[in-house]
Design an enzyme around this catalytic site. Sequence first.
Site, short mmCIF file in Angstrom:
data_model
loop_
_atom_site.label_atom_id
_atom_site.label_comp_id
_atom_site.label_asym_id
_atom_site.label_seq_id
_atom_site.Cartn_x
_atom_site.Cartn_y
_atom_site.Cartn_z
N SER A 73 0.83 -1.21 0.00
CA SER A 73 0.00 0.00 0.00
C SER A 73 0.86 1.26 0.00
O SER A 73 0.57 2.22 -0.72
CB SER A 73 -0.95 0.00 1.20
OG SER A 73 -1.93 -1.00 1.07
N CYS A 326 -17.62 -8.15 3.33
CA CYS A 326 -18.38 -8.35 4.57
C CYS A 326 -17.60 -7.92 5.80
O CYS A 326 -18.17 -7.48 6.79
CB CYS A 326 -18.79 -9.82 4.68
SG CYS A 326 -17.41 -10.98 4.56
#
Length: 392
Positions: A73, A326
């Site tokens: 990232s 989720c």
Amino acid sequence: MGRLIYLDNAATTKTAPEVVEAMLPYFTENYGNPSSVYSFSAGNKEAISQQRDIIAEALGAKGNEIYFTAGGSESDNWALKATAEAYESKGNHIITTKIEHHAILHTAEYLEKKGFEVTYLDVDEDGKVKLDALKAAIRPTTILISVMYANNEIGTIQPIKEIGEIAHEHGILFHTDAVQAFGQVPINVDECHIDMLSASGHKLNGPKGIGFLYIRKGVKIRSFVHGGAQERKRRAGTENVPGIIGLGTAVKRAVTTMQERTAKETELRDYLIERVMKEIPYCRLNGHRTDRLPNNANFSFRFIEGESLLIMLDMKGICGSSGSACTSGSLDPSHVLLAIGLPHEIAHGSLRLTLNEEIAKEDIDYVVDNLKEIVEHLRKMSPLYEDFVKKQ
């Protein structure tokens, strides 16, 4: 705990024993700061240099083109933000795709707020970039093309060499997020015309919290973390010596074992895909059938919810992941699955299974046998499936 079959290696991998062993002395014995001038620390500086060379060799690059970061990232953020800043006088247009990792997509959105223009390319039903669309998107103001090497969800491998050629023909920098691909497929930065490449240690049996950004010599990318003069004045902060040692060891291991390891993973992946597609009705394989990562299988099952599927698999000791977010509290389906054309209701019923070298054929059989039962059970609870069956 009972039987555990870990099939979420795209999320993270188990740190290899030899990697841990190599790291341990750098916590308690060779703990000196590499920037210090005394001889106790000189060994650590040399050890870092050795790992840099190991990684560079794996890419066909040079040691001084490897810059250590905290992971994929950070590397993605650095590549986009610092390039945008350094080349702003040349242009303000960036090209990427709709199926990138959020480290790219959210960084691109940030740059849009800063006045940069971003084109998000569509992909085909297999998740591949359309080269004609890429060429058509190029403007005189385009300064960067960023396309991931292989998708983290559906495993599709992009035509990276062709994309790199297009970028260089137009004098545009080319960055690729290779977090999923590095260590799984051979990569040569010169052959693929790659100017910057992001990778992360924990995706290839290395430690978490360490990664790197390859920056081709001559690319005028600026510092991302300011402070000291580490990483040749481009990335400040005391080096994570144990992490760097672990990353280098993991890369060497990945390169050495790649051919045998990925051949086994591909064989078991294909066996998994064949059984699921043959034995579970109203199911589709997501991603390109052959141009995909050796260990990736991604399915969508109609008339079920991915969250329920994951929970019931977990009860059987099977770890996978869903196309729907989720775990973040979001009810939105995967942006990748929507981008390849799946409707919301099918994208919600997705399952990603990513293998490793320790998985055996009997493990795959156990997973598929349980998956069949769980899908059948969940469909019996679905009024949509009941209506569908009645109409058949």
